[in-house]
Design a protein around this motif. Structure first.
Motif, PDB file in Angstrom:
ATOM      1  N   ARG A  29       9.939  -4.609 -10.874  1.00  0.00           N
ATOM      2  CA  ARG A  29       8.574  -4.765 -10.360  1.00  0.00           C
ATOM      3  C   ARG A  29       8.569  -5.240  -8.913  1.00  0.00           C
ATOM      4  NH1 ARG A  29       7.188  -8.369 -15.420  1.00  0.00           N
ATOM      5  NH2 ARG A  29       9.239  -8.995 -14.735  1.00  0.00           N
ATOM      6  N   ARG A  32      10.700  -2.046  -6.643  1.00  0.00           N
ATOM      7  CA  ARG A  32       9.959  -0.790  -6.448  1.00  0.00           C
ATOM      8  C   ARG A  32       9.011  -0.877  -5.261  1.00  0.00           C
ATOM      9  NH1 ARG A  32       4.967   0.492  -8.266  1.00  0.00           N
ATOM     10  NH2 ARG A  32       5.648   2.556  -8.908  1.00  0.00           N
ATOM     11  N   GLN A  33       8.679  -2.091  -4.817  1.00  0.00           N
ATOM     12  CA  GLN A  33       7.797  -2.261  -3.660  1.00  0.00           C
ATOM     13  C   GLN A  33       8.580  -2.528  -2.372  1.00  0.00           C
ATOM     14  OE1 GLN A  33       4.852  -1.369  -3.900  1.00  0.00           O
ATOM     15  NE2 GLN A  33       4.191  -1.739  -5.987  1.00  0.00           N
ATOM     16  N   SER A  95       7.501 -11.319  -9.718  1.00  0.00           N
ATOM     17  CA  SER A  95       6.294 -10.801 -10.365  1.00  0.00           C
ATOM     18  C   SER A  95       5.478 -11.913 -11.030  1.00  0.00           C
ATOM     19  CB  SER A  95       6.638  -9.697 -11.357  1.00  0.00           C
ATOM     20  OG  SER A  95       7.576 -10.151 -12.304  1.00  0.00           O
ATOM     21  N   GLN A  98       3.291 -13.595  -8.269  1.00  0.00           N
ATOM     22  CA  GLN A  98       2.396 -12.825  -7.412  1.00  0.00           C
ATOM     23  C   GLN A  98       0.953 -13.270  -7.638  1.00  0.00           C
ATOM     24  OE1 GLN A  98       3.412  -8.677  -8.028  1.00  0.00           O
ATOM     25  NE2 GLN A  98       5.476  -9.022  -7.282  1.00  0.00           N
ATOM     26  N   VAL A 127       4.201  -0.627   4.158  1.00  0.00           N
ATOM     27  CA  VAL A 127       3.790  -1.047   2.824  1.00  0.00           C
ATOM     28  C   VAL A 127       3.320   0.194   2.066  1.00  0.00           C
ATOM     29  CG1 VAL A 127       1.456  -1.645   3.633  1.00  0.00           C
ATOM     30  CG2 VAL A 127       2.314  -2.637   1.506  1.00  0.00           C
ATOM     31  N   ASP A 130      -0.293   2.224  -2.265  1.00  0.00           N
ATOM     32  CA  ASP A 130      -0.922   1.787  -3.511  1.00  0.00           C
ATOM     33  C   ASP A 130      -0.712   0.302  -3.801  1.00  0.00           C
ATOM     34  OD1 ASP A 130       1.771   1.823  -4.179  1.00  0.00           O
ATOM     35  OD2 ASP A 130       1.547   3.144  -5.909  1.00  0.00           O
ATOM     36  N   ASN A 131      -0.086  -0.418  -2.886  1.00  0.00           N
ATOM     37  CA  ASN A 131       0.176  -1.842  -3.089  1.00  0.00           C
ATOM     38  C   ASN A 131      -1.000  -2.650  -2.523  1.00  0.00           C
ATOM     39  OD1 ASN A 131       1.156  -4.436  -3.328  1.00  0.00           O
ATOM     40  ND2 ASN A 131       3.197  -3.944  -2.545  1.00  0.00           N
ATOM     41  N   GLN A 132      -2.110  -2.626  -3.239  1.00  0.00           N
ATOM     42  CA  GLN A 132      -3.339  -3.256  -2.776  1.00  0.00           C
ATOM     43  C   GLN A 132      -3.212  -4.761  -2.526  1.00  0.00           C
ATOM     44  OE1 GLN A 132      -5.982  -1.568  -1.671  1.00  0.00           O
ATOM     45  NE2 GLN A 132      -4.767   0.255  -2.108  1.00  0.00           N
ATOM     46  N   ALA A 134      -0.601  -6.476  -1.496  1.00  0.00           N
ATOM     47  CA  ALA A 134       0.131  -6.662  -0.241  1.00  0.00           C
ATOM     48  C   ALA A 134      -0.722  -6.241   0.945  1.00  0.00           C
ATOM     49  CB  ALA A 134       1.438  -5.875  -0.270  1.00  0.00           C
ATOM     50  N   ARG A 155      10.507   6.559  -4.710  1.00  0.00           N
ATOM     51  CA  ARG A 155      10.227   5.410  -5.571  1.00  0.00           C
ATOM     52  C   ARG A 155       9.927   5.941  -6.960  1.00  0.00           C
ATOM     53  NH1 ARG A 155       4.882   1.878  -4.779  1.00  0.00           N
ATOM     54  NH2 ARG A 155       4.103   3.899  -5.313  1.00  0.00           N
TER      55      ARG A 155
END
Length: 173
Positions: A29, A32-33, A95, A98, A127, A130-132, A134, A155
């Motif tokens: 988790r 992947r970012q 995770s 967060q 970034v 889709d990583n809202q 962040a 990814r």
């Protein structure tokens, strides 16, 4: 009124944090970012923190809770003379932590060093689009989207887009 939030401390990442950093970025988790492969070896982390690191041009902080690494944020000044006013940032937060202010504390600390100790004018990052969470964090700290990069990184077996973001000190109040 007593503060009931757990005690979180920030420290410069050293060899004593290698196991914790490897564990942090081995969590799918988190990895992947981030733009690194999962399951990095301890030797890879030793190389990142060991001899040869220019501590005048880079800073890697860890967030710790009861001695456990729960987050990391790194700042690396560009080595090119004409871009020495620029640096890039990378970060990850466990995770389970967060949304609890860990990323905010790490980013604020790194930006303080960038602004007040290194005299940097431009901080850059990428970034995933889709990583809202962040994106919201970076925007709160003055970063602006400068570009949308298509199929930037693989990814989960699929090419994913990223935003190129930057924070310019001259635009900060």
């Amino acid at each position: 009124m007593k503060d009931s939030s757990p005690a979180i401390t920030l420290q410069r990442a050293t060899e004593q944090h290698i196991d914790g950093l490897a564990a942090l970025y081995s969590d799918p988790r988190v990895s992947r970012q981030a733009l690194q492969l999962p399951y990095q070896t301890l030797d890879n982390w030793r190389k990142r923190l060991g001899p040869g690191v220019d501590y005048e041009r880079s800073l890697s902080l860890v967030a710790l809770h009861q001695g456990e690494v729960i987050g990391n944020c790194s700042l690396e000044q560009n080595p090119r003379v004409r871009r020495s006013h620029c640096a890039s940032i990378g970060m990850g937060v466990a995770s389970a932590w967060q949304g609890q202010g860990v990323g905010t504390r790490l980013l604020a600390a790194v930006l303080d060093v960038a602004d007040n100790w290194m005299g940097l004018q431009r901080i850059e990052l990428t970034v995933f689009t889709d990583n809202q969470p962040a994106l919201a964090l970076y925007k709160r700290h003055g970063f602006e989207v400068e570009g949308h990069l298509l199929d930037y990184a693989l990814r989960d077996g699929v090419f994913a887009d990223v935003y190129s973001m930057a924070r310019l000190k001259r635009r900060q109040g």
